[in-house]
Design a protein around this motif. Structure first.
Motif, short mmCIF file in Angstrom:
data_model
loop_
_atom_site.label_atom_id
_atom_site.label_comp_id
_atom_site.label_asym_id
_atom_site.label_seq_id
_atom_site.Cartn_x
_atom_site.Cartn_y
_atom_site.Cartn_z
N GLU A 204 7.71 -2.82 -3.45
CA GLU A 204 8.29 -2.17 -2.26
C GLU A 204 9.78 -1.94 -2.47
N ASP A 207 10.30 0.74 -4.81
CA ASP A 207 9.63 1.96 -4.32
C ASP A 207 8.68 2.51 -5.39
N SER A 209 4.58 2.59 -6.76
CA SER A 209 3.24 2.44 -6.16
C SER A 209 2.33 1.49 -6.88
N ALA A 383 -0.97 -3.31 -6.11
CA ALA A 383 -0.55 -2.33 -5.11
C ALA A 383 0.50 -3.02 -4.23
N THR A 397 -1.04 -3.23 3.18
CA THR A 397 -0.75 -2.25 2.12
C THR A 397 -1.11 -0.89 2.69
N ASP A 398 -0.16 0.05 2.63
CA ASP A 398 -0.42 1.39 3.20
C ASP A 398 -1.65 2.02 2.55
N TRP A 400 -2.20 5.00 1.77
CA TRP A 400 -1.86 5.91 0.67
C TRP A 400 -1.69 5.12 -0.63
N ASP A 401 -1.04 3.97 -0.53
CA ASP A 401 -0.84 3.12 -1.72
C ASP A 401 -2.18 2.58 -2.24
#
Ligand code: HGY
Ligand code: MN
Ligand code: MN
Ligand code: MN
Length: 419
Positions: A204, A207, A209, A383, A397-398, A400-401
């Protein structure tokens, strides 16, 4: 991000993880927790739901004697005798744990196979989706139970007789209908991959993935006692007492200070006294006995060994200075695990092919992969975890990720299964 040759269906993956999150779910003000201990009803529900989805994806499902579940895909044109590539994780959780730790890896493995099926490609090797029993060590053993059996590090008979004081693993698995036959054997595999949430904040903060793990921390767990003399707190002078908890307090701080010093040169070094129980634990009794556990980890075995020595020497000093009696046993000792260059390269190359940035990281947490790495080429992909939270309902965890990391997993799985 470049269009993948094998696009994953992020919604389908999300639905799988959301459905799994219902089992053992605990609604809290700060997120969705779950308690899914091996052999319990929520564990049965999670297992049955996984088996349903494996069958729906036309995989051949098998359960071994310690409840390890596999779903095997034999694509058209593959060599059924070729050593398979396996991919997966675990579905059990810590008490009030998060919804991604384990299930992301199991369902991303299934989603990777479905993405390859949807792309109508074949591989030269079979692919096995795997769900290991009892990774977290909450009821039986100290963790990584199913993967230790699969790696040949724990024999089936011993595993089945492990008990949490209420029932054995065998009884628990029989209760939920997952005491199968035989042993899943990781030495049969060509390679192994696991996708897992990072459980810390590096990705994170960078930044990025996806993290490609270089080494998984070794873990040594100690259990011990400090024995003093329970006496009346009012009539026993300070000079006449042997206070087990006061001694234990010195011990806890010594462990912390030793780990802080070690971390100055090796930032992976950690040590924690996570359990401490006081007997008799009454307001007007000088503590007679303390039981404790210590969790010591680092990527260098020599650092772990030094921290164990420090714990031992502190207990000896307490015996001399405070007149307590102490014991110390090692209940769990897993060496640091280096990930296979072949798997690390496959994961980095996959990220490059997809335009998804990947970065090398170590793993502070233990995983089934550390056991499997003793049996075959193993790789571990992370992730990002929001805020680094894990083992609690804040774990997140998003989506998208989750999908991006699953794309990397799929691409790497394909390359390992076709070379
Ligand atoms: O303890 C561990 O590192 C793992 O999450 N079970
Ligand atoms: Mn896990
Ligand atoms: Mn965990
Ligand atoms: Mn783990």
């Amino acid at each position: 991000m470049t269009e993948s040759r094998f696009p994953v269906d992020g919604d389908r993956l999300q639905q799988d993880i959301e459905r799994n999150a219902q089992f053992g779910t605990i609604a809290t003000e700060n997120g969705r927790g779950r308690t899914v201990l091996p052999g319990t009803t929520p564990n049965q529900q999670a297992r049955e739901s996984l088996v349903e989805r494996l069958i729906f994806a036309d995989l051949t499902v098998d359960t071994d004697a310690v409840g390890n579940i596999t779903g095997t895909w034999l694509p058209e044109g593959c060599d059924p005798e070729a050593p398979p590539v396996a991919v997966g994780s675990h579905l059990d959780s810590v008490p009030n744990g998060g919804i991604f730790d384990g299930p992301l890896g199991v369902y991303a493995a299934l989603e990777a196979v479905r993405a390859l099926q949807d792309a109508d490609v074949s591989t030269t090797r079979p692919i096995q989706v795997v769900c290991f029993t009892g990774e977290e060590g909450t009821r039986f053993a100290d963790g990584v139970l199913g993967s230790s059996v699969a790696a040949g590090l724990l024999d089936i008979a011993t595993a089945l007789e492990l008990s949490d004081g209420t029932e054995t693993l065998r009884e628990a698995l029989e209760d939920i209908g997952f005491h199968g036959e035989g042993r899943l054997d990781a030495t049969d595999w060509h390679a192994w991959l696991e996708l897992h949430v990072e459980q810390s904040q590096r990705l994170e903060q960078l930044d990025v993935s996806a993290g490609v793990v270089t080494t998984i921390n070794g873990t040594t767990r100690l259990h011990g006692t400090i024995e003093g003399t329970p006496e009346h707190t009012g009539s026993t002078s300070m000079a006449d007492r042997t206070d087990a908890l006061a001694a234990a307090s010195e011990f806890v701080l010594a462990v912390e200070q030793a780990a802080q010093a070690a971390a100055e040169t090796d930032p992976t070094a950690v040590a924690t006294v996570g359990e401490l129980s006081v007997d008799p634990g009454a307001v007007n009794v000088v503590p007679g006995q303390v039981e404790f556990s210590v969790d010591i980890r680092a990527v260098n075995q020599s650092v772990i060994d030094r921290l164990v020595d420090r714990a031992e020497s502190k207990l000896e000093a307490l015996e001399a200075d405070r007149g307590v009696e102490t014991t110390l046993d090692c209940s769990y000792d897993v060496s640091p695990a280096d990930m296979a260059p072949s798997c690390r390269a496959a994961l980095h190359d996959a990220g490059d092919a997809l335009g998804i940035e990947t970065v090398d990281v170590h793993s502070g947490a233990g995983h089934d992969t550390m056991q499997i790495a003793t049996a075959t080429d193993a790789g571990l992909l992370f992730a990002p975890s929001r805020g680094g939270h894990s083992h609690n309902p804040l774990e997140w965890t998003d989506w998208w990720d989750c999908a991006a990391a699953t794309e990397v997993l799929t691409e790497a799985l394909y390359s390992l299964a076709t070379n």
